[in-house]
Design an enzyme around this catalytic site. Structure first.
Site, PDB file in Angstrom:
ATOM      1  N   GLY A 168       5.136  -2.603   6.864  1.00 59.78           N
ATOM      2  CA  GLY A 168       6.490  -3.096   7.126  1.00 59.78           C
ATOM      3  C   GLY A 168       7.257  -2.291   8.142  1.00 59.78           C
ATOM      4  N   GLU A 169       8.331  -2.901   8.633  1.00 58.59           N
ATOM      5  CA  GLU A 169       9.212  -2.255   9.603  1.00 58.59           C
ATOM      6  C   GLU A 169      10.486  -1.822   8.859  1.00 58.59           C
ATOM      7  OE1 GLU A 169       9.539  -0.935  12.594  1.00 58.59           O
ATOM      8  OE2 GLU A 169      11.666  -0.736  12.139  1.00 58.59           O
TER       9      GLU A 169
ATOM     10  N   CYS B  57       4.644  -7.722   7.679  1.00 61.02           N
ATOM     11  CA  CYS B  57       5.581  -7.289   8.720  1.00 61.02           C
ATOM     12  C   CYS B  57       5.739  -8.413   9.738  1.00 61.02           C
ATOM     13  CB  CYS B  57       5.071  -6.030   9.412  1.00 61.02           C
ATOM     14  SG  CYS B  57       6.224  -5.402  10.662  1.00 61.02           S
TER      15      CYS B  57
ATOM     16  N   CYS C 115      -2.536   1.669   8.084  1.00 60.49           N
ATOM     17  CA  CYS C 115      -1.492   0.725   7.717  1.00 60.49           C
ATOM     18  C   CYS C 115      -2.033  -0.691   7.463  1.00 60.49           C
ATOM     19  CB  CYS C 115      -0.505   0.734   8.873  1.00 60.49           C
ATOM     20  SG  CYS C 115       0.835  -0.391   8.769  1.00 60.49           S
TER      21      CYS C 115
ATOM     22  N   CYS D  25       2.689  -6.365  15.949  1.00 57.58           N
ATOM     23  CA  CYS D  25       1.958  -5.449  16.834  1.00 57.58           C
ATOM     24  C   CYS D  25       0.462  -5.789  16.725  1.00 57.58           C
ATOM     25  CB  CYS D  25       2.212  -4.002  16.453  1.00 57.58           C
ATOM     26  SG  CYS D  25       3.976  -3.632  16.404  1.00 57.58           S
TER      27      CYS D  25
ATOM     28  N   CYS E 166       3.028   8.307   1.878  1.00 56.68           N
ATOM     29  CA  CYS E 166       3.283   7.327   2.930  1.00 56.68           C
ATOM     30  C   CYS E 166       3.547   6.008   2.220  1.00 56.68           C
ATOM     31  CB  CYS E 166       2.049   7.237   3.832  1.00 56.68           C
ATOM     32  SG  CYS E 166       2.179   5.933   5.055  1.00 56.68           S
TER      33      CYS E 166
ATOM     34  N   ASN F  78      -6.939   3.497  14.535  1.00 52.49           N
ATOM     35  CA  ASN F  78      -7.793   3.089  13.421  1.00 52.49           C
ATOM     36  C   ASN F  78      -8.237   1.664  13.735  1.00 52.49           C
ATOM     37  OD1 ASN F  78      -8.560   4.221  10.940  1.00 52.49           O
ATOM     38  ND2 ASN F  78      -6.419   4.420  10.317  1.00 52.49           N
TER      39      ASN F  78
ATOM     40  N   GLU G 200       0.821  -1.214   0.000  1.00 59.32           N
ATOM     41  CA  GLU G 200       0.000   0.000   0.000  1.00 59.32           C
ATOM     42  C   GLU G 200       0.852   1.261   0.000  1.00 59.32           C
ATOM     43  OE1 GLU G 200      -3.285  -2.009   2.962  1.00 59.32           O
ATOM     44  OE2 GLU G 200      -2.584   0.012   3.340  1.00 59.32           O
TER      45      GLU G 200
ATOM     46  N   CYS H 183      -2.265  -3.695  14.630  1.00 58.98           N
ATOM     47  CA  CYS H 183      -1.887  -3.252  13.285  1.00 58.98           C
ATOM     48  C   CYS H 183      -2.320  -4.277  12.234  1.00 58.98           C
ATOM     49  CB  CYS H 183      -0.375  -3.063  13.245  1.00 58.98           C
ATOM     50  SG  CYS H 183       0.270  -2.810  11.591  1.00 58.98           S
TER      51      CYS H 183
HETATM   52  N1  SAH Z   1       6.657  -0.402  11.269  1.00 56.61           N
HETATM   53  C1  SAH Z   1       6.831   0.970  11.511  1.00 56.61           C
HETATM   54  C2  SAH Z   1       6.213   1.848  10.449  1.00 56.61           C
HETATM   55  C3  SAH Z   1       4.893   1.433   9.872  1.00 56.61           C
HETATM   56  S1  SAH Z   1       3.510   1.566  10.967  1.00 56.61           S
HETATM   57  C4  SAH Z   1       6.320   1.347  12.883  1.00 56.61           C
HETATM   58  O1  SAH Z   1       5.651   0.535  13.500  1.00 56.61           O
HETATM   59  O2  SAH Z   1       6.641   2.429  13.347  1.00 56.61           O
HETATM   60  C5  SAH Z   1       3.262   3.321  11.052  1.00 56.61           C
HETATM   61  C6  SAH Z   1       2.573   3.788  12.316  1.00 56.61           C
HETATM   62  O3  SAH Z   1       1.194   3.391  12.310  1.00 56.61           O
HETATM   63  C7  SAH Z   1       3.175   3.222  13.598  1.00 56.61           C
HETATM   64  O4  SAH Z   1       3.301   4.231  14.570  1.00 56.61           O
HETATM   65  C8  SAH Z   1       2.155   2.210  13.999  1.00 56.61           C
HETATM   66  O5  SAH Z   1       2.225   1.926  15.376  1.00 56.61           O
HETATM   67  C9  SAH Z   1       0.872   2.891  13.588  1.00 56.61           C
HETATM   68  N2  SAH Z   1      -0.298   2.027  13.479  1.00 56.61           N
HETATM   69  C10 SAH Z   1      -0.361   0.752  13.063  1.00 56.61           C
HETATM   70  N3  SAH Z   1      -1.626   0.301  13.105  1.00 56.61           N
HETATM   71  C11 SAH Z   1      -2.381   1.319  13.545  1.00 56.61           C
HETATM   72  C12 SAH Z   1      -3.766   1.480  13.810  1.00 56.61           C
HETATM   73  N4  SAH Z   1      -4.613   0.483  13.617  1.00 56.61           N
HETATM   74  N5  SAH Z   1      -4.205   2.680  14.263  1.00 56.61           N
HETATM   75  C13 SAH Z   1      -3.329   3.695  14.465  1.00 56.61           C
HETATM   76  N6  SAH Z   1      -2.016   3.619  14.228  1.00 56.61           N
HETATM   77  C14 SAH Z   1      -1.542   2.430  13.782  1.00 56.61           C
HETATM   78 FE1  SF4 Z   2       4.142  -3.069  14.168  1.00 62.22          FE
HETATM   79 FE2  SF4 Z   2       4.773  -1.228  12.327  1.00 62.22          FE
HETATM   80 FE3  SF4 Z   2       4.946  -3.822  11.755  1.00 62.22          FE
HETATM   81 FE4  SF4 Z   2       2.555  -2.719  12.041  1.00 62.22          FE
HETATM   82  S1  SF4 Z   2       4.044  -2.243  10.462  1.00 62.22           S
HETATM   83  S2  SF4 Z   2       3.276  -4.693  12.902  1.00 62.22           S
HETATM   84  S3  SF4 Z   2       2.967  -1.230  13.639  1.00 62.22           S
HETATM   85  S4  SF4 Z   2       6.145  -2.737  13.269  1.00 62.22           S
END
Ligand code: SAH
Ligand code: SF4
Length: 354
Positions: free
Chosen positions: A165-166, A115, A337, A119, A108, A294, A94, A122
Site C-alpha cells: 500500500g501507499e 495499492c 512487497c 508501479c 515492516c 526483487n 503482509e 511491484c
Molecule cells: N507505497 C510505498 C511504500 C511501500 S513499497 C512506496 O512505494 O514507497 C516499499 C518500497 O519497496 C518502495 O521503495 C518500493 O518502490 C519498493 N519496491 C516495490 N517493489 C519492489 C521490488 N520488486 N523490488 C525492490 N523494491 C521494491
Molecule cells: Fe508503488 Fe509502493 Fe504501491 Fe508498490 S506499494 S505500487 S511501490 S506505491
C-alpha cells in the site's frame, strides 16, 4: 445474532474507563487493564491476574485483542519472519519482522490491502487496490510483533511503512496509527519511517505535522519520461514538484530525506543514470538507499549486480550525495512487497476472496 467482540486496541483510555464503569467495575480497573495491554503486552485475558475472574470471563466473550488472523508465516535463514494476515473481510496483508545484529527489531507493515499506484515492478501494484486499512489494523501489525517480542524479553524498536500500500493515500489512518505506536509502544518518532511513492500534497502536509518521523521517497528514476514508465504517479506530480516538496520537508523539519532506489539491471544502474541522479539531488539534505530489485512475476526486470551498484555509488559521491546499498532481507521467503500474498493467491486460487 451474536455481536462482534469489541477490539480493545481501538479504545482510548477514557473510552475503556467508560466501558468498565458501565459494567459496574471500580474506576481503577481500566488502568489495570491498560497496563496489561500496553506495559505487560499479554495476548490473552486469562493472563490478567489482578482482574477478577468474572471480568476476565466477560471480556473473553464480549471483547478481543485485535482482529487480525494469522494466515501463513515463513521464517528466513537470515532471521526474517514474514506473515500474511487475514482481515475480518477476507482481505490479506503482509508484515515482516527483521532482526538486526545491533539489537534493532524492525517491523515492516502494510497500510492498504493492495495499492492503486500501479508501479510496474511491484507485486502489490500488480494486484491493484482493494481497500484502505483502518488505523487499528495498521497499529495491530506492529502491536503483534511488540507483544511477541515482549514475551521473549525483547522489544520492537523500529517500524517502517514499506509493506503493501501507499501510506499517504491513506493519510489519516496512517498518521493515527503512527501516533499510537509512539504513545502505546514507546517507539520513538525517529525510529518510524513512512515510505511514499511521491504524493506531493501529502508530503507537504506531513512536513507541517511537526513530527520527527523519517520520510522515505521511492525515486527509482531521475528523469520524468522514464520515471513515468515505472511509476505512473509521476504523471500526476513530476520530479520538479516532488523535489520541491522534499526541500519544503527539509526546511520545516531539519531532517534529511531518504530516497529509495530499486536497482534494476540495465534500467537504472548505469553511470549515466548515476550522474543524472547526482545532479538532481546535489545540495539537498538527503541519503540514497539502494536496494537490488526483487524480481516479481509481472515484470521482466532483474536485480542490478553488486559491482555496477558500487560504481553507481562512487558517482553519487562526486556530487556529495551519500548512498548505502541495502541487503535484501528474507529473499528466500518472498519477503518483497506483496510477494507472499501473490504466491498464496497463485497456490490456492479458490479459497481466497479477492
Ligand atoms: N507505497 C510505498 C511504500 C511501500 S513499497 C512506496 O512505494 O514507497 C516499499 C518500497 O519497496 C518502495 O521503495 C518500493 O518502490 C519498493 N519496491 C516495490 N517493489 C519492489 C521490488 N520488486 N523490488 C525492490 N523494491 C521494491
Ligand atoms: Fe508503488 Fe509502493 Fe504501491 Fe508498490 S506499494 S505500487 S511501490 S506505491
Amino acid at each position: 445474532m451474536a455481536q462482534k467482540p469489541l477490539d480493545l486496541y481501538t479504545l482510548e483510555l477514557p473510552e475503556l474507563e467508560a466501558l468498565l464503569q458501565q459494567w459496574g467495575e471500580p474506576r481503577f480497573r481500566a488502568k489495570q487493564l491498560w497496563a496489561w495491554l500496553y506495559d505487560a503486552r499479554v495476548d490473552s485475558f486469562a493472563e490478567m491476574a489482578n482482574l477478577p475472574k468474572s471480568l476476565r470471563d466477560r471480556l473473553q466473550v464480549e471483547a478481543c485483542l485485535g482482529t487480525l488472523a494469522l494466515e501463513t508465516e515463513q521464517h528466513s535463514q537470515d532471521g526474517t519472519t514474514k506473515r500474511l494476515y487475514r482481515l475480518h473481510d477476507g482481505q490479506l496483508v503482509e508484515t515482516v519482522l527483521m532482526p538486526y545484529d545491533d539489537h534493532r527489531r524492525t517491523a515492516c507493515i502494510s497500510s492498504q490491502a493492495g495499492c492503486a499506484m500501479g508501479c510496474v515492478f511491484c507485486a502489490t501494484g500488480q494486484m491493484g487496490f482493494a481497500r484502505h486499512l483502518t488505523a487499528g489494523e495498521i497499529f495491530e501489525q506492529a502491536m503483534r510483533f511488540a507483544r511477541e517480542l515482549a514475551r521473549q524479553g525483547d522489544r520492537l524498536s523500529n517500524v517502517v511503512l514499506m509493506g503493501m500500500g501507499e501510506p499517504f493515500h491513506n493519510y489519516d489512518a496512517v498518521l493515527a496509527a503512527v501516533r499510537l505506536m509512539m504513545e502505546r509502544l514507546g517507539i520513538g518518532a525517529r525510529h518510524i519511517t513512512i515510505s511514499t511513492v511521491g504524493l506531493v500534497p501529502q508530503i507537504r502536509r506531513f512536513a507541517d505535522e511537526g513530527l520527527q518521523v523519517t520520510l522515505a521517497i521511492s525515486l527509482h528514476k531521475a528523469t520524468d519520461a522514464e520515471r513515468e514508465r515505472l511509476l505512473p504517479v509521476n504523471k500526476r506530480w513530476n520530479l520538479a514538484e516532488l523535489l520541491a516538496a522534499c526541500r519544503y520537508y527539509v526546511e520545516k523539519t531539519n531532517r534529511r530525506v531518504t530516497f529509495e532506489w530499486a536497482a534494476i539491471a540495465g534500467e537504472n544502474d548505469t553511470l549515466e543514470e548515476a550522474h543524472k541522479l547526482g545532479a538532481l539531488l546535489q545540495g539537498l539534505l538527503c541519503h540514497v538507499n539502494i536496494i537490488p530489485l526483487n524480481p516479481t512475476g509481472g515484470y521482466a526486470g532483474m536485480p542490478a549486480d553488486a559491482r555496477r551498484i558500487e560504481a553507481f555509488v562512487r558517482v553519487l559521491a562526486q556530487y556529495g550525495v551519500s548512498a548505502t546499498v541495502r541487503v535484501r532481507r528474507g529473499i528466500d521467503i518472498d519477503a518483497g512487497c506483496g510477494q507472499l500474498k501473490s504466491k498464496v493467491i497463485r497456490s490456492q486460487p479458490i479459497t481466497l476472496q479477492e
